[in-house]
Motif scaffolding. Structure first.
Motif, short mmCIF file in Angstrom:
data_model
loop_
_atom_site.label_atom_id
_atom_site.label_comp_id
_atom_site.label_asym_id
_atom_site.label_seq_id
_atom_site.Cartn_x
_atom_site.Cartn_y
_atom_site.Cartn_z
N GLU A 133 0.83 -1.20 0.00
CA GLU A 133 0.00 0.00 0.00
C GLU A 133 0.87 1.25 0.00
O GLU A 133 1.83 1.36 0.77
CB GLU A 133 -0.91 0.00 1.22
N SER A 134 0.54 2.19 -0.88
CA SER A 134 1.17 3.50 -0.90
C SER A 134 0.09 4.52 -1.24
O SER A 134 -0.56 4.42 -2.27
CB SER A 134 2.30 3.55 -1.94
N THR A 175 2.56 -2.51 -11.43
CA THR A 175 1.16 -2.19 -11.66
C THR A 175 0.57 -1.60 -10.39
O THR A 175 0.88 -2.02 -9.29
CB THR A 175 0.37 -3.46 -12.05
N ARG A 176 -0.30 -0.59 -10.57
CA ARG A 176 -0.94 0.06 -9.44
C ARG A 176 -2.45 -0.18 -9.50
O ARG A 176 -3.03 -0.18 -10.58
CB ARG A 176 -0.69 1.57 -9.46
N PHE A 177 -3.03 -0.41 -8.35
CA PHE A 177 -4.47 -0.64 -8.23
C PHE A 177 -5.04 0.35 -7.24
O PHE A 177 -4.48 0.52 -6.16
CB PHE A 177 -4.75 -2.07 -7.74
N LYS A 178 -6.15 0.99 -7.59
CA LYS A 178 -6.80 1.91 -6.66
C LYS A 178 -7.44 1.11 -5.54
O LYS A 178 -8.02 0.05 -5.77
CB LYS A 178 -7.85 2.73 -7.39
N VAL A 179 -7.35 1.64 -4.33
CA VAL A 179 -7.97 1.00 -3.17
C VAL A 179 -9.40 1.49 -3.09
O VAL A 179 -9.66 2.68 -3.05
CB VAL A 179 -7.21 1.36 -1.88
N SER A 180 -10.33 0.56 -3.09
CA SER A 180 -11.74 0.94 -2.94
C SER A 180 -12.10 0.86 -1.47
O SER A 180 -11.78 -0.10 -0.79
CB SER A 180 -12.64 0.02 -3.77
N LYS A 181 -12.75 1.90 -1.00
CA LYS A 181 -13.10 1.95 0.43
C LYS A 181 -14.57 1.99 0.62
O LYS A 181 -15.35 2.31 -0.12
CB LYS A 181 -12.46 3.16 1.07
#
Length: 91
Positions: free
Chosen positions: A73-74, A85-91
């Motif tokens: 996590e960043s 690869t980057r993935f958006k964190v869904s909250k």
């Protein structure tokens, strides 16, 4: 969720089409870790009856083979250090 619990949940679900939580889905599929992981589990004779007794083996396997494809996590993203690869964190 830590990698050990994620892998145990993955084994118990027996869904070879999914990806363990916290592991990069791109690297897991592209490098065919799913097949290698199930083959290693079969060779080690891990099943639902002895999975808790084999936690040490699962932890060692994860440290040796999966550490590089764990998502980190960043800010508001998860990133794979291997493929970047980057993935958006869904909250």
């Amino acid at each position: 969720m830590d990698i050990i619990n994620a892998l145990i949940k993955y084994i118990k679900n027996n869904d070879k089409e999914s990806v363990p939580e916290g592991v990069c889905p791109n690297c897991w599929g592209r490098q065919e870790y799913s097949g290698q992981f199930y083959e290693a589990i079969h060779m080690e004779s891990i099943d639902l009856n002895n999975i808790d007794a084999k936690k040490g083996w699962i932890q060692a396997y994860a440290a040796k083979n999966l550490e590089g494809i764990m998502l980190h996590e960043s800010e508001e993203e998860l990133q794979c250090n291997h493929c970047k690869t980057r993935f958006k964190v869904s909250k």
